[in-house]
Motif scaffolding. Structure first.
Motif, PDB file in Angstrom:
ATOM      1  N   TYR A  13       0.823  -1.213   0.000  1.00 23.82           N
ATOM      2  CA  TYR A  13       0.000   0.000   0.000  1.00 23.82           C
ATOM      3  C   TYR A  13       0.857   1.263   0.000  1.00 23.82           C
ATOM      4  O   TYR A  13       0.546   2.226  -0.705  1.00 23.82           O
ATOM      5  CB  TYR A  13      -0.983  -0.010   1.166  1.00 23.82           C
ATOM      6  CG  TYR A  13      -2.254  -0.732   0.817  1.00 23.82           C
ATOM      7  CD1 TYR A  13      -3.326  -0.046   0.293  1.00 23.82           C
ATOM      8  CD2 TYR A  13      -2.363  -2.109   0.972  1.00 23.82           C
ATOM      9  CE1 TYR A  13      -4.495  -0.697  -0.056  1.00 23.82           C
ATOM     10  CE2 TYR A  13      -3.520  -2.778   0.620  1.00 23.82           C
ATOM     11  CZ  TYR A  13      -4.581  -2.069   0.112  1.00 23.82           C
ATOM     12  OH  TYR A  13      -5.734  -2.719  -0.247  1.00 23.82           O
ATOM     13  N   LYS A  14       1.916   1.308   0.787  1.00 27.34           N
ATOM     14  CA  LYS A  14       2.762   2.505   0.819  1.00 27.34           C
ATOM     15  C   LYS A  14       3.497   2.715  -0.496  1.00 27.34           C
ATOM     16  O   LYS A  14       3.707   3.844  -0.924  1.00 27.34           O
ATOM     17  CB  LYS A  14       3.751   2.415   1.975  1.00 27.34           C
ATOM     18  CG  LYS A  14       3.092   2.589   3.325  1.00 27.34           C
ATOM     19  CD  LYS A  14       4.057   2.403   4.468  1.00 27.34           C
ATOM     20  CE  LYS A  14       3.308   2.498   5.787  1.00 27.34           C
ATOM     21  NZ  LYS A  14       4.151   2.137   6.930  1.00 27.34           N
ATOM     22  N   PRO A  18      -0.397   4.542  -2.385  1.00 29.62           N
ATOM     23  CA  PRO A  18      -0.193   5.424  -1.236  1.00 29.62           C
ATOM     24  C   PRO A  18      -1.424   6.226  -0.806  1.00 29.62           C
ATOM     25  O   PRO A  18      -1.518   6.619   0.359  1.00 29.62           O
ATOM     26  CB  PRO A  18       0.934   6.349  -1.692  1.00 29.62           C
ATOM     27  CG  PRO A  18       0.879   6.320  -3.177  1.00 29.62           C
ATOM     28  CD  PRO A  18       0.394   4.946  -3.544  1.00 29.62           C
ATOM     29  N   SER A  19      -2.359   6.439  -1.693  1.00 29.89           N
ATOM     30  CA  SER A  19      -3.531   7.233  -1.322  1.00 29.89           C
ATOM     31  C   SER A  19      -4.702   6.361  -0.845  1.00 29.89           C
ATOM     32  O   SER A  19      -5.751   6.891  -0.494  1.00 29.89           O
ATOM     33  CB  SER A  19      -3.970   8.094  -2.507  1.00 29.89           C
ATOM     34  OG  SER A  19      -4.347   7.260  -3.589  1.00 29.89           O
ATOM     35  N   ARG A  20      -4.527   5.054  -0.839  1.00 22.46           N
ATOM     36  CA  ARG A  20      -5.614   4.142  -0.477  1.00 22.46           C
ATOM     37  C   ARG A  20      -5.546   3.765   0.994  1.00 22.46           C
ATOM     38  O   ARG A  20      -4.489   3.480   1.542  1.00 22.46           O
ATOM     39  CB  ARG A  20      -5.531   2.858  -1.312  1.00 22.46           C
ATOM     40  CG  ARG A  20      -5.579   3.070  -2.815  1.00 22.46           C
ATOM     41  CD  ARG A  20      -6.972   3.145  -3.393  1.00 22.46           C
ATOM     42  NE  ARG A  20      -7.813   2.018  -3.150  1.00 22.46           N
ATOM     43  CZ  ARG A  20      -7.950   0.971  -3.951  1.00 22.46           C
ATOM     44  NH1 ARG A  20      -7.240   0.875  -5.048  1.00 22.46           N
ATOM     45  NH2 ARG A  20      -8.796   0.020  -3.648  1.00 22.46           N
ATOM     46  N   THR A  21      -6.701   3.754   1.631  1.00 22.62           N
ATOM     47  CA  THR A  21      -6.825   3.293   3.010  1.00 22.62           C
ATOM     48  C   THR A  21      -7.132   1.810   2.988  1.00 22.62           C
ATOM     49  O   THR A  21      -7.846   1.337   2.121  1.00 22.62           O
ATOM     50  CB  THR A  21      -7.971   4.051   3.720  1.00 22.62           C
ATOM     51  OG1 THR A  21      -7.717   5.450   3.607  1.00 22.62           O
ATOM     52  CG2 THR A  21      -8.058   3.675   5.175  1.00 22.62           C
TER      53      THR A  21
END
Length: 162
Positions: A13-14, A18-21
């Protein structure tokens, strides 16, 4: 093992989203198990959401027990999901099961220790041996009583017309 899985998910994810929770669900277990209490004590920092399985006709007792275990830990205010509920033994065409599904949706939507933040019902389609473990949808997408019961109750919870 749980830490390695969390680190891998964090990296993906990072690095790529990066913009996703995202949520990392706790290790799951069947209803009545003490496993969630152990996970909350031993590895609470490696997941963000508590997730259990509960096939009881009335899911509220075990839900309250797990909420009690969550209190006093870093997961006290985390979401509680029921990763599997419903039945793997009774046909979803059974009227008493259909009524219990409605009651459990009501129980899980009430504020307090019964509240369920999210869920996945088991099982949507027929599975296993022919004539056993009939899901909400049968051959050709035919809806069973449980499917209609869930659809009506979900619409009611969302404030829609039945």
């Amino acid at each position: 093992m749980v830490k390695v899985a969390k680190d891998a998910i964090d990296f993906v994810y990072k690095t790529y989203l990066p913009s996703r929770t995202y949520r990392i669900h706790s290790p799951k277990t069947v209803g009545g198990s003490n496993w969630p209490a152990s996970a909350l004590q031993e590895i609470p920092n490696y997941f963000t959401t508590v997730n259990i399985h509960n096939y009881d006709a009335d899911i509220s007792n075990y839900t309250r027990k797990v909420r009690g275990w969550m209190n006093g830990t870093v997961r006290a205010n985390s979401q509680l999901w029921v990763g599997e509920w419903g039945s793997y033994e009774i046909s979803y065409g059974d009227l008493s099961l259909a009524l219990n599904l409605i009651k459990n949706l009501i129980r899980g939507s009430q504020p307090g220790d019964n509240y369920i933040d999210g869920s996945h019902i088991f099982c949507l389609y027929d599975w296993g041996k022919l004539g056993q473990a009939e899901g909400l949808l049968g051959d050709g997408g035919k809806r069973r009583a449980g499917s209609d019961a869930l659809r009506m109750r979900i619409r009611a919870l969302q404030g829609e017309k039945l």
